[in-house]
Design an enzyme around this catalytic site. Sequence first.
Site, mmCIF file in Angstrom:
data_model
loop_
_atom_site.group_PDB
_atom_site.id
_atom_site.type_symbol
_atom_site.label_atom_id
_atom_site.label_comp_id
_atom_site.label_asym_id
_atom_site.label_seq_id
_atom_site.Cartn_x
_atom_site.Cartn_y
_atom_site.Cartn_z
ATOM 1 N N ASP A 102 -5.839 0.644 -0.023
ATOM 2 C CA ASP A 102 -6.472 0.296 -1.481
ATOM 3 C C ASP A 102 -7.939 -0.333 -1.232
ATOM 4 O O ASP A 102 -8.577 -0.651 -2.523
ATOM 5 C CB ASP A 102 -5.669 -0.411 -2.430
ATOM 6 N N ARG A 141 -19.907 -6.534 -9.941
ATOM 7 C CA ARG A 141 -20.147 -5.997 -8.755
ATOM 8 C C ARG A 141 -20.636 -4.136 -9.157
ATOM 9 O O ARG A 141 -20.368 -3.891 -10.200
ATOM 10 C CB ARG A 141 -19.105 -6.017 -7.739
ATOM 11 N N ASP A 168 -14.362 -4.878 -1.662
ATOM 12 C CA ASP A 168 -13.215 -5.782 -1.903
ATOM 13 C C ASP A 168 -13.101 -7.112 -0.934
ATOM 14 O O ASP A 168 -12.609 -7.331 -0.172
ATOM 15 C CB ASP A 168 -11.729 -5.250 -1.753
ATOM 16 N N GLY A 217 -3.783 -0.334 -8.463
ATOM 17 C CA GLY A 217 -4.748 -0.145 -9.747
ATOM 18 C C GLY A 217 -5.428 -1.516 -9.679
ATOM 19 O O GLY A 217 -5.352 -2.487 -9.186
HETATM 20 P P1 AMP Z 1 -6.034 -7.226 -3.121
HETATM 21 O O1 AMP Z 1 -5.601 -8.004 -2.300
HETATM 22 O O2 AMP Z 1 -7.284 -8.111 -3.631
HETATM 23 O O3 AMP Z 1 -6.841 -6.258 -2.655
HETATM 24 O O4 AMP Z 1 -5.369 -6.925 -4.417
HETATM 25 C C1 AMP Z 1 -4.310 -5.912 -4.520
HETATM 26 C C2 AMP Z 1 -3.831 -5.461 -5.876
HETATM 27 O O5 AMP Z 1 -3.495 -6.838 -6.514
HETATM 28 C C3 AMP Z 1 -4.955 -5.065 -6.607
HETATM 29 O O6 AMP Z 1 -4.382 -3.859 -7.292
HETATM 30 C C4 AMP Z 1 -5.526 -5.990 -7.358
HETATM 31 O O7 AMP Z 1 -5.955 -5.333 -8.613
HETATM 32 C C5 AMP Z 1 -4.124 -6.886 -7.910
HETATM 33 N N1 AMP Z 1 -4.593 -8.233 -8.046
HETATM 34 C C6 AMP Z 1 -5.103 -9.268 -7.023
HETATM 35 N N2 AMP Z 1 -5.361 -10.413 -7.806
HETATM 36 C C7 AMP Z 1 -5.174 -9.923 -9.027
HETATM 37 C C8 AMP Z 1 -5.076 -11.066 -10.065
HETATM 38 N N3 AMP Z 1 -5.295 -12.214 -10.155
HETATM 39 N N4 AMP Z 1 -4.819 -10.350 -11.264
HETATM 40 C C9 AMP Z 1 -4.381 -9.219 -11.518
HETATM 41 N N5 AMP Z 1 -4.400 -8.372 -10.355
HETATM 42 C C10 AMP Z 1 -4.667 -8.746 -9.259
HETATM 43 MG MG MG Z 2 -8.085 -5.045 -3.451
#
Ligand code: AMP
Ligand code: MG
Length: 519
Positions: free
Chosen positions: A273, A196, A283, A103
């Site tokens: 995702d 964004r 992303d 999410g």
């Molecule tokens: P990503 O690797 O950036 O695609 O993130 C994978 C998941 O981790 C997604 O659900 C992001 O919303 C969550 N996420 C990454 N960094 C954070 C953060 N600093 N705080 C909360 N959720 C995070």
């Molecule tokens: Mg992501």
Amino acid sequence: MSLDALHFNNRLLAELPGDPDTGPRRREVRGALWSRVMPTPVAAPRTLAVSREMLAALGLDDADAATPRFAEVFAGNALLPGMDPFATNYGGHQFGHWAGQLGDGRAITLGESIDDAGGRWELQLKGAGPTPYSRSADGRAVLRSSIREFLCSEAMHHLGVPTTRALSLVATGEDVVRDMFYDGRPKAEPGAVVCRVAPSFLRFGHFELPASRGEHDLLRRLADFTIRRDFPHLRGEGESLYADWFHEVCTRTARLMAEWMRVGFVHGVMNTDNLSILGLTIDYGPYGWIDAYDPDWTPNTTDAGGRRYRFGWQPAIARWNLMRLAQALAPLFGSTEPLQASIDAFGTAYTAAERDNTARKLGLAECRDEDIALIRDLHALMQAAEIDMSLWFRGLLDLDPGAPSAPADAFYDPTLRATHAETIDAWLRRYAERLRDDPLPADARRERMRLANPKYVPRNYLAQQAIDRAEAGDPSGIVELLEVLRRPYEDQPGREGYAARRPDWARDKPGCSMLSCSS
Ligand code: AMP
Ligand code: MG
């Protein structure tokens, strides 16, 4: 126009089931695709950079962006009339494994803005504080990764590569603690929020999550909504409509992969995702740009072990991700045959786009079968001799077929250049001969090549220089770099430095060649 005149029509909220619970308490959310949650205000919002083109698309201008209210709104401290913030619910396969509910952990949509031409622009803050999907993390983002997302989103747009956009970069005036390389050295860093923008931020993982839970009614509602809102040109109904839609998702993803390979972009975290249902680049995390050509390179140290998301594997990984999406969508189909046909169409569309890019990059009227070998051999040569991808292709614009010579500024290592000198010359002679046999006149060829081979790309070290300056208190490097990246295919006299190959100091510097998921 002023900010208050932005018009919102929040269809995702209106048309899809939501979570009855509100607020950021971390939780599993079942039977719903979104949760209402407010951004968490920050101490001292300050606008560091805006995209002029994105402002214009929304009907705003620089004067609107210069107001304190703009910084307040796009840091998450204030709402405009019609905004109704929410985070969405999705899952995903991360590094090849099903990860369950993920999410929007730090993304909060403010609303779906409708422009004068009826275009839809979802405005989404990244780093605006915790949501129900933040799990153990803080919902924030550091300045360095926010600068990278802001710059690359807009650079990709100007390169003509499908992408989510960036409206603004706002410093929060608050620190965020990060352990950059997950090695037990956490540090306070300045925080920021990027706004964004995209017609839709729906990802493959949005469909995978309800499918994984057997929530087939929810899955169907989401598919119907996506087609209605984001693929309105698709007609038909029932299974054949779903088939047409999935086919289009596959072909859009194929074209996106060919574009990444054309410009030398490595996404770095192609989890399901992080793949957009619209075929947009989405992303921007530990992404990177190819300097010396290397299909095995990934900038992401978190993926150093298997290098699953290396440059050269991106098309194959996209296909794997589409297969996960096909599995998720299977309950909407009576048989898997149409899904398989679209997966096959991915391969066909990718090959066609790759051939087209080969012809454009090499300045040929069309890509003949023998040209596939020509480009493959070039790639092998570029890898072996450590040749800069962008400089080489850009240098070929000026090649004289009567006296072919190598673009001199594209080499990283004189010894390797000397070692491979004969192979390089042989390739150049073969290419020159091919050009002499091609119907395109010289002027037309040069123009075709110019528009396929960018001179200016957001090289990792350039972004890092802008970051270093911004962290030291001077954000003007961000705007200066964006200015160059607005016209990537044009020669910009006086700005040759921005097209230069990676300097030696940047070879192994964190941020320049090594990044992690910590952002
Ligand atoms: P990503 O690797 O950036 O695609 O993130 C994978 C998941 O981790 C997604 O659900 C992001 O919303 C969550 N996420 C990454 N960094 C954070 C953060 N600093 N705080 C909360 N959720 C995070
Ligand atoms: Mg992501």
